[in-house]
Design a protein around this motif. Structure first.
Motif, PDB file in Angstrom:
ATOM      1  N   LEU A  27      -4.322  -7.635  -3.088  1.00 13.16           N
ATOM      2  CA  LEU A  27      -3.726  -6.335  -3.400  1.00 13.16           C
ATOM      3  C   LEU A  27      -4.089  -5.868  -4.806  1.00 13.16           C
ATOM      4  O   LEU A  27      -4.374  -4.688  -5.023  1.00 13.16           O
ATOM      5  N   ILE A  28      -4.095  -6.785  -5.745  1.00 15.55           N
ATOM      6  CA  ILE A  28      -4.469  -6.427  -7.120  1.00 15.55           C
ATOM      7  C   ILE A  28      -5.930  -5.981  -7.151  1.00 15.55           C
ATOM      8  O   ILE A  28      -6.266  -4.957  -7.757  1.00 15.55           O
ATOM      9  N   ALA A  59       0.065   7.371  -5.228  1.00 17.75           N
ATOM     10  CA  ALA A  59       0.449   8.703  -5.703  1.00 17.75           C
ATOM     11  C   ALA A  59       0.172   9.753  -4.624  1.00 17.75           C
ATOM     12  O   ALA A  59      -0.875   9.719  -3.967  1.00 17.75           O
ATOM     13  N   LYS A  60       1.124  10.636  -4.455  1.00 16.37           N
ATOM     14  CA  LYS A  60       1.025  11.761  -3.512  1.00 16.37           C
ATOM     15  C   LYS A  60       0.860  11.320  -2.069  1.00 16.37           C
ATOM     16  O   LYS A  60       0.326  12.054  -1.243  1.00 16.37           O
ATOM     17  N   LYS A  61       1.309  10.112  -1.739  1.00 16.33           N
ATOM     18  CA  LYS A  61       1.267   9.620  -0.364  1.00 16.33           C
ATOM     19  C   LYS A  61       2.688   9.392   0.137  1.00 16.33           C
ATOM     20  O   LYS A  61       3.551   8.948  -0.608  1.00 16.33           O
ATOM     21  N   LEU A  69      -2.091   2.229   4.193  1.00 19.41           N
ATOM     22  CA  LEU A  69      -3.091   1.827   3.205  1.00 19.41           C
ATOM     23  C   LEU A  69      -3.017   0.320   2.954  1.00 19.41           C
ATOM     24  O   LEU A  69      -4.032  -0.388   2.969  1.00 19.41           O
ATOM     25  N   VAL A  70      -1.806  -0.178   2.739  1.00 22.82           N
ATOM     26  CA  VAL A  70      -1.614  -1.615   2.506  1.00 22.82           C
ATOM     27  C   VAL A  70      -2.007  -2.416   3.747  1.00 22.82           C
ATOM     28  O   VAL A  70      -2.724  -3.420   3.652  1.00 22.82           O
ATOM     29  N   ASN A  71      -1.551  -1.970   4.910  1.00 15.42           N
ATOM     30  CA  ASN A  71      -1.852  -2.703   6.140  1.00 15.42           C
ATOM     31  C   ASN A  71      -3.349  -2.728   6.436  1.00 15.42           C
ATOM     32  O   ASN A  71      -3.873  -3.742   6.917  1.00 15.42           O
TER      33      ASN A  71
END
Length: 101
Positions: A27-28, A59-61, A69-71
């Motif tokens: 993630l980083i 931002a703005k999501k 996005l993370v998944n």
């Protein structure tokens, strides 16, 4: 009583290679996260994680867009574990939350 023994839990984690540390590093690196706190809720077997992720990429999501996005970023890792619960914040949201607001 857990259905898994400590030995089974350790073997599962070793075979999947997924740990809180590997998730954090991904993630980083891929989301340029400025803060990542991951807790293994499975008792160490690496099958259930909860995460706080702070990244300017959010931002703005919407919440749904952030989770997607993370998944997508952790697609292979998520396929190998049982449960994944991310909580996503922008740096500004995280500072506000930490401040008790």
């Amino acid at each position: 009583m857990s259905a898994r023994t400590d030995v089974e839990a350790t073997q599962n984690q070793l075979s999947s290679g997924i740990t809180a540390d590997t998730l954090r590093e991904t993630l980083i690196h891929k989301l340029e996260a400025t803060h990542v706190d991951i807790v293994d809720l499975s008792g160490g077997c690496g099958q259930m994680f909860e995460a706080i992720i702070v990244s300017p990429a959010f931002a703005k999501k919407t919440t749904l867009m952030r989770h997607r996005l993370v998944n997508n970023t952790l697609k292979e890792e998520i396929a190998a574990i049982h449960a994944w619960t991310p909580k996503c914040f922008t740096p500004e949201e995280w500072e506000k939350k930490k401040g008790g607001a």
